[in-house]
Design a protein around this motif. Structure first.
Motif, PDB file in Angstrom:
ATOM      1  N   SER A   1       0.858  -1.184   0.000  1.00  6.69           N
ATOM      2  CA  SER A   1       0.000   0.000   0.000  1.00  6.69           C
ATOM      3  C   SER A   1       0.893   1.232   0.000  1.00  6.69           C
ATOM      4  CB  SER A   1      -0.888   0.025   1.245  1.00  6.69           C
ATOM      5  OG  SER A   1      -1.746  -1.095   1.282  1.00  6.69           O
TER       6      SER A   1
ATOM      7  N   SER B   1      -3.019   6.983  -0.841  1.00  2.42           N
ATOM      8  CA  SER B   1      -4.146   6.891   0.087  1.00  2.42           C
ATOM      9  C   SER B   1      -4.227   8.069   1.056  1.00  2.42           C
ATOM     10  CB  SER B   1      -4.059   5.593   0.891  1.00  2.42           C
ATOM     11  OG  SER B   1      -2.860   5.542   1.651  1.00  2.42           O
ATOM     12  N   TRP B   2      -3.100   8.662   1.400  1.00  2.00           N
ATOM     13  CA  TRP B   2      -3.040   9.742   2.385  1.00  2.00           C
ATOM     14  C   TRP B   2      -3.161  11.106   1.723  1.00  2.00           C
ATOM     15  CZ3 TRP B   2       2.030  11.483   5.118  1.00  2.00           C
ATOM     16  CH2 TRP B   2       1.731  12.231   6.267  1.00  2.00           C
TER      17      TRP B   2
ATOM     18  N   ARG C   1      -6.447   9.850  -2.750  1.00  2.00           N
ATOM     19  CA  ARG C   1      -6.934   9.309  -1.474  1.00  2.00           C
ATOM     20  C   ARG C   1      -7.742   8.030  -1.670  1.00  2.00           C
ATOM     21  NH1 ARG C   1      -7.898  14.443   2.617  1.00  2.00           N
ATOM     22  NH2 ARG C   1      -6.012  15.567   1.988  1.00  2.00           N
ATOM     23  N   GLU C   2      -7.191   7.156  -2.458  1.00  2.00           N
ATOM     24  CA  GLU C   2      -7.789   5.844  -2.697  1.00  2.00           C
ATOM     25  C   GLU C   2      -7.230   4.862  -1.657  1.00  2.00           C
ATOM     26  OE1 GLU C   2      -9.689   2.827  -3.387  1.00  2.00           O
ATOM     27  OE2 GLU C   2     -10.190   4.456  -4.775  1.00  2.00           O
ATOM     28  N   MET C   3      -8.088   4.423  -0.735  1.00  2.00           N
ATOM     29  CA  MET C   3      -7.629   3.686   0.437  1.00  2.00           C
ATOM     30  C   MET C   3      -7.363   2.199   0.178  1.00  2.00           C
ATOM     31  SD  MET C   3      -7.379   6.006   2.724  1.00  2.00           S
ATOM     32  CE  MET C   3      -7.102   4.966   4.152  1.00  2.00           C
ATOM     33  N   ASP C   4      -8.040   1.605  -0.785  1.00  2.00           N
ATOM     34  CA  ASP C   4      -7.986   0.150  -0.925  1.00  2.00           C
ATOM     35  C   ASP C   4      -7.030  -0.350  -2.001  1.00  2.00           C
ATOM     36  OD1 ASP C   4      -9.910  -0.185   1.085  1.00  2.00           O
ATOM     37  OD2 ASP C   4     -11.540   0.164  -0.342  1.00  2.00           O
TER      38      ASP C   4
END
Length: 241
Positions: free
Chosen positions: A198, A203-204, A208-211
């Motif tokens: 990851s 993601s941060w 900002r795509e978390m998965d």
């Protein structure tokens, strides 16, 4: 006739007063050695200079905080942040740039082992070169030894991973660096590496795509030519099917 005492010389050496980072850069340039973010430069750092570099990075980091208009003198939470960040970069998350490789004891393949061996998952803790955001993931290593292969302990694979990943990295380059190192140390008939991670720069920040995760592989030797062996390795990776 008596001679007058000679006064001590105040002449300074050419590099006296230079920041330690400049001295290290000059040695690298003289040796025509690259010093990209994911390169190890330990052989160009002299005893005591890492501590001086820590002080220099602290001072530069304090300048960054000042330019961000953070009152580190009045804010008890950030009074020592510059020092903490400098220590984090040089002694922890980017330690793989500044220290020599871990000592690896190699043993001859006395039993002539020639079956596929898989080590993993080994935890990856790194940071992307673009934004210095964390890269957290796992690695699986497959080795097909031959009678001339050097055998190393299972924990040593984890140490090699930690050394290579402990630098600002790009995942595609990191697995190639790791493959080169393991091939050099063990000299197997084949080597396969799969990394899944990851990226906090995705993601941060940014989209900002978390998965989402990045998954890539490097194959060397017989893993490139033997599709059956390649399928066996991929099928045996737990949780990757």
């Amino acid at each position: 006739m008596s001679s007058e005492p000679v006064a001590p010389s105040n002449a300074s050496t050419p590099d006296e007063g230079l920041p330690v980072s400049v001295k290290i850069r000059e040695r690298l340039a003289a040796a025509r050695r690259r010093f990209h973010a994911n390169d190890n430069i330990a052989e160009f750092i002299r005893p005591g200079e890492l501590e001086q570099l820590l002080d220099e990075v602290e001072a530069k980091m304090q300048g960054v905080l000042d330019s961000m208009v953070i009152d580190t003198a009045g804010d008890h939470n950030t009074q020592n942040t510059a020092r903490r960040v400098a220590k984090m970069y040089l002694n922890e998350v980017f330690k793989g740039r500044y220290v020599h490789p871990p000592a690896i004891t190699e043993f001859p393949n006395a039993e002539h082992l020639n079956e596929l061996m898989i080590v993993g998952p080994i935890t990856v803790r790194s940071a992307c070169s673009h934004h210095f955001c964390p890269v957290i993931g796992k690695i699986w290593i497959g080795v097909l030894p031959n009678e001339h292969t050097n055998v190393i302990g299972l924990s040593k694979y984890a140490r090699l991973v930690d050394w290579v990943m402990g630098r600002p990295q790009i995942q595609e380059e990191a697995v190639v660096q790791l493959a080169d190192l393991i091939m050099e140390k063990t000299q197997p008939d084949g080597l396969a590496i799969v990394m899944e991670a990851s990226h906090f720069c995705m993601s941060w920040r940014g989209v900002r795509e978390m998965d989402s995760k990045m998954l890539n592989s490097v194959m060397r030797g017989v893993f490139l030519t033997n599709s059956t062996l390649r399928r066996e390795f991929l099928a045996l990776i737990p949780g990757r099917n």
